[in-house]
Design a protein around this motif. Structure first.
Motif, PDB file in Angstrom:
ATOM      1  N   THR A  27       0.808  -1.400  -0.083  1.00 26.39           N
ATOM      2  CA  THR A  27      -0.129  -0.006  -0.087  1.00 26.39           C
ATOM      3  C   THR A  27       0.726   1.366  -0.022  1.00 26.39           C
ATOM      4  O   THR A  27       2.074   1.114   0.432  1.00 26.39           O
ATOM      5  CB  THR A  27      -0.811   0.044   1.258  1.00 26.39           C
ATOM      6  OG1 THR A  27      -0.285   0.085   2.285  1.00 26.39           O
ATOM      7  CG2 THR A  27      -1.802  -0.937   1.214  1.00 26.39           C
ATOM      8  N   GLY A 290      -2.921   1.830   4.017  1.00 30.92           N
ATOM      9  CA  GLY A 290      -2.814   1.183   5.283  1.00 30.92           C
ATOM     10  C   GLY A 290      -2.745   2.158   6.419  1.00 30.92           C
ATOM     11  O   GLY A 290      -2.190   3.367   6.155  1.00 30.92           O
ATOM     12  N   LEU A 366      -6.402  -2.086   6.683  1.00 31.03           N
ATOM     13  CA  LEU A 366      -6.289  -1.365   5.379  1.00 31.03           C
ATOM     14  C   LEU A 366      -7.865  -0.650   5.233  1.00 31.03           C
ATOM     15  O   LEU A 366      -8.653  -1.228   5.740  1.00 31.03           O
ATOM     16  CB  LEU A 366      -6.334  -2.579   4.452  1.00 31.03           C
ATOM     17  CG  LEU A 366      -5.046  -3.218   4.427  1.00 31.03           C
ATOM     18  CD1 LEU A 366      -5.014  -4.326   3.206  1.00 31.03           C
ATOM     19  CD2 LEU A 366      -3.728  -2.285   3.986  1.00 31.03           C
TER      20      LEU A 366
END
Ligand SMILES: *Cc1c(COP(=O)(O)O)cnc(C)c1O
Length: 421
Positions: A27, A290, A366
């Motif tokens: 991420t 994230g 997430l």
């Protein structure tokens, strides 16, 4: 409607788990659903099935080569606003006769590239641009097909930064001066007048402003025809909005839009072009980030993400709302916490949401920003020396990285240090 739904407690992009992409790509990243992109394109295509038409995707909203190829293969044309976008469209296999060139500041060089490479039409926005285009075309021994973008002076009732059809906006020529400007265009040897163009703004949530604008365009069509111009094509722009918050009343659908177009201009027998961007790409994209830290401030909690304003600038630039949802579906009866959701960039403007009620989250979790497909990746920058984030395309149970994250060396080595330093 889109294809980012929970299945067995996991947020999916079509048939791929977001968590799986995150594990492989890291991420933050953007992920697009090809089924959603195609579905939205087809809705417009079908809404105009009553006449000759071309749906030109406004690729400034999302210009990845894979997305252009997907839509181009489905029959979409492209609306480009720069020589760079023209090159991207051609590189994605879109033929010149499906590319429309918009924008108020086309340079002679951009005009030349498009005339040589093939172009459906230029939407010209001023007299000096007409003169320049005629010059360039004559130099190449061709005639440039044009529409003139008229400014109908209607209130699009949208955010000031994306309203383009009021007389104080910088776009188009005032519709009151249109006949004079068309007379001038007809007299220029390098131009061939074929139609009229209008685009009044973006993220419109009602049909009424479109209707008012198109009614004025219909009247103008009849006037211009009476003046001896051949008006065979109407480019009606883009701008239909999308629901950014789930509890919003939904904006009109492409079907209703198409019916309204038929009502207002159907009797003119013109070929119709439209240039939707956001409605095709917006809900087809998710920004996945994230949680780095959960920080307790004075009376508030901050959710500090690894995505920032440089990745998605819409909240900072337009005070835009994005629904932000956890990638793991919260259990029924879970807790809520109000968070200020922020990125790591050193600006207070790097705030995605304030006091947003979210299922309680912790570091490592997430989240996905919904409706991030349009004006997301394309507006991103490397501010704070943060690498441009990857883009991923999903189709059914397949996914592929369609733009990889650059390495830090690539970023650093783009700069050169002068010898004399
Ligand atoms: C930005 C733009 C569009 C697309 O607008 P959306 O709101 O994304 O549909 C279409 N035409 C022109 C000329 C534009 O500048």
């Amino acid at each position: 409607m889109d294809h980012f739904l929970y299945r067995d407690g996991q947020l999916m992009a079509e048939d791929v788990a977001i968590a799986q992409i995150a594990a492989e790509v890291g991420t933050p990243f953007y992920v697009y659903s090809s089924a959603t992109l195609l579905r939205h394109f087809k809705l417009f295509d079908e809404a105009l099935a009553w006449t000759d038409h071309l749906v030109c995707f406004a690729m400034k909203s999302l210009s990845n080569q894979a997305v252009l190829t997907l839509l181009g293969d489905a029959g979409a044309g492209m609306d480009v606003v720069s020589g760079g976008e023209y090159r991207r469209a051609r590189a994605a296999g879109i033929s010149g006769d499906r590319i429309v060139f918009s924008g108020i500041g086309k340079t002679r060089e951009e005009m030349r590239i498009a005339l040589e490479g093939g172009i459906r039409q230029f939407n010209v926005e001023s007299e000096p641009e007409m003169e320049a285009l005629s010059d360039v075309a004559v130099g190449l021994g061709v005639q440039a097909p044009i529409t003139v973008r008229v400014n109908p002076d209607v209130d699009a009732k949208t955010h000031a930064k994306i309203s383009t059809g009021k007389k104080e906006d910088k776009f188009g020529i005032p519709i009151s001066r249109a006949r004079e400007v068309y007379a001038m265009a007809a007299a220029l040897p390098g131009l061939k007048v074929i139609g009229i163009d209008v685009h009044i703004g973006s993220q419109l949530t009602e049909l009424e402003p479109f209707r008012l604008a198109y009614r004025k365009v219909a009247e103008l069509t009849e006037q211009l025809r009476a003046d001896g111009h051949e008006i065979t094509r109407l480019d009606l722009g883009g701008g239909l909005g999308i629901p950014y918050a789930r509890d919003n009343s939904a904006p009109p659908l492409p079907t209703d839009y198409g019916a309204m177009v038929q009502e207002e201009v159907g009797h003119l027998g013109c070929e119709i072009e439209i240039e939707p961007g956001r409605l095709i790409s917006g809900n087809a994209g998710l920004l996945v980030a994230g949680v780095i830290y959960v920080k307790s401030g004075e009376g508030r909690k901050f959710l500090i993400l690894d995505a920032a304003m440089n990745d998605l600038i819409r909240p900072a630039m337009y005070e835009a709302w994005h629904d932000i949802i956890p990638v793991v579906e919260p259990a029924p009866g879970h807790d809520f916490t109000p968070y200020d959701i922020v990125g790591p960039v050193c600006e207070s403007g790097d705030t995605f949401a304030k006091e947003r009620l979210m299922p309680t989250l912790s570091a490592g979790d997430l989240v996905g920003f919904r409706s991030a497909g349009a004006y997301g990746a394309v507006m991103s920058s490397e501010y704070n020396s943060r690498p441009l984030i990857p883009e991923v395309l999903v189709k059914g149970d397949q996914f592929a990285v369609i733009r990889r994250r650059p390495t830090f060396d690539e970023m650093i080595n783009r700069d050169t240090i002068p010898e004399w330093l």
